[in-house]
Enzyme design. Structure first.
Site, PDB file in Angstrom:
ATOM      1  N   THR A 190      -1.275  63.605  32.849  1.00  0.00           N
ATOM      2  CA  THR A 190      -2.112  64.019  33.977  1.00  0.00           C
ATOM      3  C   THR A 190      -3.080  65.104  33.523  1.00  0.00           C
ATOM      4  O   THR A 190      -2.676  66.074  32.901  1.00  0.00           O
ATOM      5  CB  THR A 190      -1.228  64.526  35.128  1.00  0.00           C
ATOM      6  OG1 THR A 190      -0.516  63.404  35.669  1.00  0.00           O
ATOM      7  CG2 THR A 190      -2.057  65.160  36.227  1.00  0.00           C
ATOM      8  N   HIS A 195       5.615  53.695  37.122  1.00  0.00           N
ATOM      9  CA  HIS A 195       6.129  55.053  36.958  1.00  0.00           C
ATOM     10  C   HIS A 195       7.419  55.203  37.772  1.00  0.00           C
ATOM     11  O   HIS A 195       7.375  55.374  38.974  1.00  0.00           O
ATOM     12  CB  HIS A 195       5.084  56.066  37.420  1.00  0.00           C
ATOM     13  CG  HIS A 195       5.357  57.478  36.986  1.00  0.00           C
ATOM     14  ND1 HIS A 195       6.606  57.929  36.599  1.00  0.00           N
ATOM     15  CD2 HIS A 195       4.529  58.558  36.895  1.00  0.00           C
ATOM     16  CE1 HIS A 195       6.533  59.197  36.288  1.00  0.00           C
ATOM     17  NE2 HIS A 195       5.298  59.620  36.445  1.00  0.00           N
ATOM     18  N   ASN A 215      10.450  61.053  36.231  1.00  0.00           N
ATOM     19  CA  ASN A 215       9.992  62.419  36.516  1.00  0.00           C
ATOM     20  C   ASN A 215      10.039  62.872  37.959  1.00  0.00           C
ATOM     21  O   ASN A 215       9.218  63.672  38.397  1.00  0.00           O
ATOM     22  CB  ASN A 215       8.569  62.608  35.966  1.00  0.00           C
ATOM     23  CG  ASN A 215       8.587  62.643  34.447  1.00  0.00           C
ATOM     24  OD1 ASN A 215       9.628  62.861  33.827  1.00  0.00           O
ATOM     25  ND2 ASN A 215       7.448  62.390  33.839  1.00  0.00           N
ATOM     26  N   TYR A 233       9.546  61.320  40.796  1.00  0.00           N
ATOM     27  CA  TYR A 233       8.645  60.756  41.800  1.00  0.00           C
ATOM     28  C   TYR A 233       9.374  59.690  42.623  1.00  0.00           C
ATOM     29  O   TYR A 233      10.597  59.560  42.527  1.00  0.00           O
ATOM     30  CB  TYR A 233       7.362  60.255  41.120  1.00  0.00           C
ATOM     31  CG  TYR A 233       6.614  61.409  40.499  1.00  0.00           C
ATOM     32  CD1 TYR A 233       6.527  61.555  39.122  1.00  0.00           C
ATOM     33  CD2 TYR A 233       6.046  62.397  41.295  1.00  0.00           C
ATOM     34  CE1 TYR A 233       5.878  62.643  38.553  1.00  0.00           C
ATOM     35  CE2 TYR A 233       5.399  63.496  40.732  1.00  0.00           C
ATOM     36  CZ  TYR A 233       5.324  63.609  39.362  1.00  0.00           C
ATOM     37  OH  TYR A 233       4.690  64.696  38.799  1.00  0.00           O
ATOM     38  N   ASN A 256      10.458  68.107  38.662  1.00  0.00           N
ATOM     39  CA  ASN A 256      10.253  67.992  40.120  1.00  0.00           C
ATOM     40  C   ASN A 256      11.556  68.060  40.905  1.00  0.00           C
ATOM     41  O   ASN A 256      11.729  67.361  41.919  1.00  0.00           O
ATOM     42  CB  ASN A 256       9.460  66.725  40.447  1.00  0.00           C
ATOM     43  CG  ASN A 256       8.024  66.828  39.962  1.00  0.00           C
ATOM     44  OD1 ASN A 256       7.318  67.786  40.316  1.00  0.00           O
ATOM     45  ND2 ASN A 256       7.614  65.894  39.122  1.00  0.00           N
TER      46      ASN A 256
HETATM   47  C1  LIG Z   1       2.492  62.325  36.367  1.00  0.00           C
HETATM   48  C2  LIG Z   1       3.150  63.365  35.896  1.00  0.00           C
HETATM   49  C3  LIG Z   1       4.498  63.176  35.342  1.00  0.00           C
HETATM   50  O1  LIG Z   1       4.910  62.017  35.129  1.00  0.00           O
HETATM   51  O2  LIG Z   1       5.184  64.185  35.100  1.00  0.00           O
HETATM   52  C4  LIG Z   1       2.556  64.741  35.908  1.00  0.00           C
HETATM   53  C5  LIG Z   1       1.947  65.217  37.062  1.00  0.00           C
HETATM   54  C6  LIG Z   1       1.390  66.497  37.061  1.00  0.00           C
HETATM   55  C7  LIG Z   1       1.433  67.287  35.930  1.00  0.00           C
HETATM   56  C8  LIG Z   1       2.067  66.792  34.781  1.00  0.00           C
HETATM   57  C9  LIG Z   1       2.632  65.521  34.769  1.00  0.00           C
END
Ligand SMILES: C=C(C(=O)O)c1ccccc1
Length: 370
Positions: A25, A178, A181, A183, A238
């Site tokens: 990102t 994806h 991480n 999400y 996260n």
């Molecule tokens: C898409 C990201 C991920 O997979 O960690 C991401 C999002 C924001 C900052 C860094 C990485």
């Protein structure tokens, strides 16, 4: 030749070498529209065996950060076409990482200023990047999410289908789902974020249901040979947590094994952190994960990521533990990383101050070797 520099096949996608550009990102696509600077950045890195783009939301609801490029507006699809044309003209291969952030978002980014959505209404202890009323960018706490209803799940699956179709229409060689991480898909998988009592919560099979429905929706739309997936069994990114990741991910891998995917991309350890990071009481066994996949018939390219350098990448591919290695930060500051690794040349160090947001500085201005 050293296996790392040899060609490979990932489903329908032929790779010139086994060095993959990991998704990064960069927050350099205002209005979620890819631009010419993005095209130049990816073109510079086209010597990678495969480029995985930065996370690319499949809907506004799936958008969690300002200025990341989406795949849900025609203008964005047109912008991505310029990127894929540039990479292909330079001889590269590129897939779009299709993304829904779930709870890792902010009301200011959501449709009608609403709450982000998640499997369960559990707020993340995490931050996101927003654009303030005065136009400045800043990090902000993620907003309190609301629970996705059963009736909404088919709508989100449709967003993944249209996003995957849009990626192919934009000229990508395929997509990476994806599922890592912390999400949305990871939020369904893991016990710390999924406390549902319906068919999408509780047992391992139920918590993996959404992931497999996304995979089946995407592969039905664009073909399994153009579909890969990214997983992160033990990352704490996260504010995600899973108390017992091994049986969960062995099950996921065994289910993926029968689906003919082009590749499986695994973050080993904490994303951007220690490779030996673990959740639960036992170290995670990545060899067992790969065995669960291959024993179930999985023939997709096995891509490993996180903290590899030239020596460990060569060792891992020579041993057959992995088929390819993805590099993130090294590709930020070395557009010609493949050449540098082949020549065992010195690498430019990345400037973390320019990772996110801004323009050409720290993006397209890193020098290649003469
Ligand atoms: C898409 C990201 C991920 O997979 O960690 C991401 C999002 C924001 C900052 C860094 C990485």
């Amino acid at each position: 030749m050293t296996k790392l520099f040899e060609p490979a096949q990932a489903g329908d996608i032929a790779l010139a070498n086994r060095i993959v550009m990991a998704p990064l990102t960069r927050n350099r696509s205002p209005g979620a529209i890819p631009n010419n600077l993005n095209a130049a950045y990816y073109e510079q890195r086209a010597s990678a065996g495969l480029i995985v783009t930065e996370g690319t939301p499949v809907s506004q609801q799936g958008q969690g950060y300002a200025d990341v490029p989406g795949l849900y507006k025609q203008e964005a699809i047109d912008g991505w076409k310029a990127v894929t044309d540039s990479v292909h003209k330079a001889g590269g291969k590129i897939v779009a990482q299709i993304w829904h952030v779930g709870r890792i978002s902010h009301t200011s980014l959501q449709p009608h200023g609403g709450q982000p959505v998640a499997p369960s209404p559990i707020k993340a202890n995490s931050k996101t990047y927003i654009i303030n009323d005065d136009g400045t960018g800043s990090f902000a706490e993620t907003s309190e999410p609301r629970e996705i209803s059963l009736q909404e799940i088919p709508v989100i699956l449709e967003d993944y289908r249209t996003g995957a179709r849009a990626a192919i229409d934009a000229g990508f060689d395929g997509v990476e789902i994806h599922a890592a991480n912390g999400y949305l898909i990871d939020q369904f998988l893991k016990s710390g974020t999924n406390q549902r009592t319906d068919a999408y919560g509780g047992s391992i099979e139920n918590r993996a249901r959404f992931l497999l429905e996304v995979v089946d929706t995407v592969t039905k739309e664009i073909g399994a040979g153009r579909t890969g997936i990214r997983l992160s069994p033990v990352t704490p990114a996260n504010d995600i947590f899973e108390a017992d990741p091994q049986p969960l991910f062995d099950y996921v891998a065994s289910e993926l094994g029968g689906r003919g995917l082009a590749f499986v991309h695994v973050i080993e350890g904490a994303t951007g952190g220690p490779r030996d990071f673990k959740q639960g009481d036992k170290p995670f066994d990545y060899d067992a994960l790969k065995a669960a996949y291959t024993n179930a018939g999985g023939k997709g390219l096995w891509i490993a990521n996180n903290g590899y350098d030239r020596d460990s990448a060569i060792a891992a591919t020579e041993s057959g533990k992995v088929d390819a290695v993805a590099f993130g930060k090294a590709f930020i500051s070395n557009p010609d990383l493949v050449h540098r690794l082949k020549e065992n040349a010195a690498l430019n160090e990345p400037n973390q101050q320019t990772f996110y947001g801004g323009g050409a500085e720290g993006y397209t201005d890193y020098p290649a070797l003469g």
